[in-house]
Design an enzyme around this catalytic site. Structure first.
Site, mmCIF file in Angstrom:
data_model
loop_
_atom_site.group_PDB
_atom_site.id
_atom_site.type_symbol
_atom_site.label_atom_id
_atom_site.label_comp_id
_atom_site.label_asym_id
_atom_site.label_seq_id
_atom_site.Cartn_x
_atom_site.Cartn_y
_atom_site.Cartn_z
ATOM 1 N N ARG A 74 24.563 23.334 29.433
ATOM 2 C CA ARG A 74 23.990 22.594 28.313
ATOM 3 C C ARG A 74 22.646 23.210 27.944
ATOM 4 O O ARG A 74 21.736 23.253 28.771
ATOM 5 C CB ARG A 74 23.814 21.112 28.696
ATOM 6 C CG ARG A 74 23.149 20.322 27.623
ATOM 7 C CD ARG A 74 22.956 18.837 27.964
ATOM 8 N NE ARG A 74 22.179 18.262 26.895
ATOM 9 C CZ ARG A 74 21.128 17.457 27.045
ATOM 10 N NH1 ARG A 74 20.756 17.046 28.238
ATOM 11 N NH2 ARG A 74 20.452 17.036 26.012
ATOM 12 N N HIS A 118 16.519 18.916 20.634
ATOM 13 C CA HIS A 118 15.833 18.545 21.873
ATOM 14 C C HIS A 118 14.321 18.668 21.622
ATOM 15 O O HIS A 118 13.636 19.478 22.233
ATOM 16 C CB HIS A 118 16.295 19.430 23.032
ATOM 17 C CG HIS A 118 16.018 18.852 24.389
ATOM 18 N ND1 HIS A 118 16.982 18.707 25.353
ATOM 19 C CD2 HIS A 118 14.878 18.396 24.945
ATOM 20 C CE1 HIS A 118 16.448 18.184 26.448
ATOM 21 N NE2 HIS A 118 15.166 17.993 26.227
ATOM 22 N N GLU A 163 17.678 12.255 23.880
ATOM 23 C CA GLU A 163 16.658 11.234 24.118
ATOM 24 C C GLU A 163 15.834 10.852 22.889
ATOM 25 O O GLU A 163 14.612 11.070 22.863
ATOM 26 C CB GLU A 163 15.710 11.697 25.222
ATOM 27 C CG GLU A 163 16.411 11.982 26.510
ATOM 28 C CD GLU A 163 15.448 12.157 27.680
ATOM 29 O OE1 GLU A 163 14.235 12.013 27.498
ATOM 30 O OE2 GLU A 163 15.938 12.423 28.786
ATOM 31 N N ASN A 299 21.082 10.557 30.022
ATOM 32 C CA ASN A 299 20.138 11.181 30.957
ATOM 33 C C ASN A 299 19.580 10.082 31.847
ATOM 34 O O ASN A 299 18.991 9.122 31.342
ATOM 35 C CB ASN A 299 18.986 11.843 30.203
ATOM 36 C CG ASN A 299 19.456 12.946 29.260
ATOM 37 O OD1 ASN A 299 20.630 13.326 29.282
ATOM 38 N ND2 ASN A 299 18.558 13.462 28.450
ATOM 39 N N TYR A 301 17.346 9.380 35.430
ATOM 40 C CA TYR A 301 16.523 9.889 36.531
ATOM 41 C C TYR A 301 16.165 8.795 37.531
ATOM 42 O O TYR A 301 16.010 9.032 38.703
ATOM 43 C CB TYR A 301 15.231 10.506 35.977
ATOM 44 C CG TYR A 301 15.482 11.803 35.242
ATOM 45 C CD1 TYR A 301 15.403 13.013 35.919
ATOM 46 C CD2 TYR A 301 15.826 11.822 33.902
ATOM 47 C CE1 TYR A 301 15.648 14.211 35.267
ATOM 48 C CE2 TYR A 301 16.072 13.016 33.237
ATOM 49 C CZ TYR A 301 15.983 14.210 33.926
ATOM 50 O OH TYR A 301 16.237 15.384 33.293
ATOM 51 N N GLU A 355 21.827 14.652 32.034
ATOM 52 C CA GLU A 355 20.685 15.114 32.836
ATOM 53 C C GLU A 355 20.493 14.209 34.033
ATOM 54 O O GLU A 355 20.587 12.985 33.911
ATOM 55 C CB GLU A 355 19.363 15.049 32.041
ATOM 56 C CG GLU A 355 19.165 16.153 31.049
ATOM 57 C CD GLU A 355 17.883 15.987 30.247
ATOM 58 O OE1 GLU A 355 16.895 15.413 30.765
ATOM 59 O OE2 GLU A 355 17.867 16.436 29.102
HETATM 60 C C1 GCO Z 1 13.824 14.535 29.391
HETATM 61 C C2 GCO Z 1 14.142 15.813 28.792
HETATM 62 C C3 GCO Z 1 13.917 16.989 29.680
HETATM 63 C C4 GCO Z 1 12.883 16.832 30.755
HETATM 64 C C5 GCO Z 1 13.462 16.203 31.990
HETATM 65 C C6 GCO Z 1 12.468 16.004 33.091
HETATM 66 O O1 GCO Z 1 14.700 13.890 29.909
HETATM 67 O O2 GCO Z 1 12.670 14.139 29.368
HETATM 68 O O3 GCO Z 1 15.420 15.816 28.296
HETATM 69 O O4 GCO Z 1 13.547 17.914 28.731
HETATM 70 O O5 GCO Z 1 12.328 18.039 31.098
HETATM 71 O O6 GCO Z 1 13.957 14.956 31.687
HETATM 72 O O7 GCO Z 1 11.420 15.179 32.662
#
Ligand code: GCO
Length: 450
Positions: A74, A118, A163, A299, A301, A355
């Site tokens: 990607r 992006h 995002e 995405n 985290y 992500e």
């Molecule tokens: C985001 C973006 C990425 C970042 C990653 C880490 O999710 O903020 O898509 O470009 O670099 O998430 O913060």
């Protein structure tokens, strides 16, 4: 049951974070080129001018991808590399770069997933108000048409937006990302609406010029985690996750950014506080926004742990000494269970984690290798939860690790390292980290070794 046979194992990057070549081959300026020049905005005054020099080293990088064994890659396309002014004159060199990249990927058996936006918005269009301008969806459509008419199905997977919550939230609310301008809801809500319209127009164009291509979207959120799995707690968590009832935090809401696209309507609760800021004819626009898509990217985290109190999910404070990544984000593996599960229930589309990853304090050791046991442990824990979500019935189609290589982490510059590959920014030497070899094995065994 486990991961599907054709599970898409990948890694992700973004144009501004890796390409460099900011002033080469006719590329136009974008808001990140501009923002990085403002003193004090980026840690250590870093910029993406050179970044990982991927623009010149893409062949070496694709060779590393092949060694890693990813099935899919990607990346994002830089709008101002294709249309230096955002609209109008096309830059053939820009198209050529991505053509070469796509060819190289295909020659190595790696399936391209191209993100069309992006965050690197063309400066020339920013001068005209950017997403606030009611013409902005048409500008995006012109760019998308240029790309898709050129590539057609040669790019088999397109992702419209990455995002959008961060575009608005970090760019215009928290203001730690470009363009870093504080705005209020009467401007933010129409901007968000224009982005959603731009998405709808892009999907229509891709269907027309690349009928075989699959189309997705890559919003982000912090899933709400009910730790005890008790039915009331789960229901309260679901309500909190999709609820839109805060006049500031709506920008981070997965439903404000997802419902119009997949369900063809804005969330009712959100309309009560934000409806007054939407354009008069917004219901008409919803028909355009609500184009069928093929997968729902997300995405993820980190998530937020809650407990249920009188039917309401209340955030639990972080425990003393809670585990966290180098950048400081809490480690919450269950986010990769509840997020995809809730999203699949609501949208009933195949889910792709577009992500997931972390930054660690990586360094080259005396033995010349980069040992990153924390990354291996993190990915292992999160992937186990994703696997469990799949086993419990959520349709999980793929997973893209963020990121293939260390890169420009926006306002944090090069301070935080998210890669499976270590990059020495002085020499541009790439060193696969231990996690690279570990992930390679996970891919080979389709996650059976987790
Ligand atoms: C985001 C973006 C990425 C970042 C990653 C880490 O999710 O903020 O898509 O470009 O670099 O998430 O913060």
């Amino acid at each position: 049951m486990s991961f599907k046979k054709d599970f898409v194992w990948g890694a992700a990057t973004a144009s501004y974070q890796i390409e460099g070549a900011a002033y080469e081959d006719g590329k136009g300026m974008n808001i990140w080129d501009d923002y990085c020049k403002i003193p004090g905005k980026i840690l250590n005054g870093d910029t993406g001018d050179v970044a990982c020099d991927h623009y010149h080293r893409y062949k070496e990088d694709v060779a590393l991808m092949k060694q890693l064994g990813i099935k899919a890659y990607r990346f994002s396309i830089s709008w101002a590399r294709i249309l230096p002014d955002g609209t109008g004159k096309v830059n053939p060199k820009g198209l050529e770069f991505y053509k070469n990249l796509v060819n190289e990927l295909k020659a190595n058996g790696i399936t391209p997933y191209a993100t069309l936006f992006h965050w690197d918005y063309p400066s020339k269009l920013m001068e005209k108000g950017g997403w606030l301008n009611s013409d902005s969806p048409n500008w995006f459509a012109e760019y998308v048409k240029t790309v898709v008419e050129f590539f057609k199905d040669d790019i088999p997977n397109y992702i419209t937006f990455n995002e959008p919550s961060v575009v608005i939230g970090c760019g215009y609310v928290i203001t730690e990302h470009a363009p870093g301008i504080k705005l209020d809801n009467y401007m933010l809500v129409p901007m968000a609406h224009n982005i959603l319209k731009a998405h709808g127009m892009a999907v229509k164009i891709i269907r027309e010029f690349a009928p075989k291509a699959k189309i997705g979207y890559a919003p982000a959120s912090n899933p709400i985690i009910p730790p005890n799995h008790d039915a009331n707690e789960v229901e309260a968590a679901r309500k909190k996750y999709f609820g839109v009832n805060d006049p500031i935090n709506w920008v981070w809401s997965p439903s404000w950014w997802g419902d119009p696209i997949v369900l063809g309507k804005y969330p009712e609760d959100g309309l009560k506080i934000l409806g007054k800021y939407l354009p008069k004819n917004y219901e008409e626009d919803l028909k355009l926004i609500n184009q069928p898509i093929d997968f729902y990217g997300h995405n993820i985290y980190q998530g937020e742990y809650v407990k249920e109190q009188n039917g309401v999910a209340v955030n639990l404070p972080n425990k003393v000494g809670y585990p966290r990544t180098a950048i400081g984000w809490p480690i919450t593996p269950e986010a990769l269970y509840w997020g995809p599960k809730f999203l699949h229930e609501r949208y009933n589309l195949p889910i792709i984690i577009t992500e997931n990853g972390l930054s660690c304090h990586d360094a080259v050791s005396l033995d010349g290798k980069v040992h990153d046991p924390n990354r291996i442990d993190f990915l292992n824990r999160y992937l186990l939860q994703l696997k469990k979500a799949a086993e419990d019935g959520a349709d999980i189609a793929g997973y893209f690790q963020w990121s293939l290589m260390d890169n420009f982490e926006w306002a944090k510059g090069y301070f935080d390292r998210f890669g499976l590959i270590y990059v020495d920014y002085q020499t541009q030497k790439r060193t696969p980290k231990d996690s690279f070899y570990w992930y390679s094995e996970v891919i080979k065994q389709n996650g059976e070794n987790l």
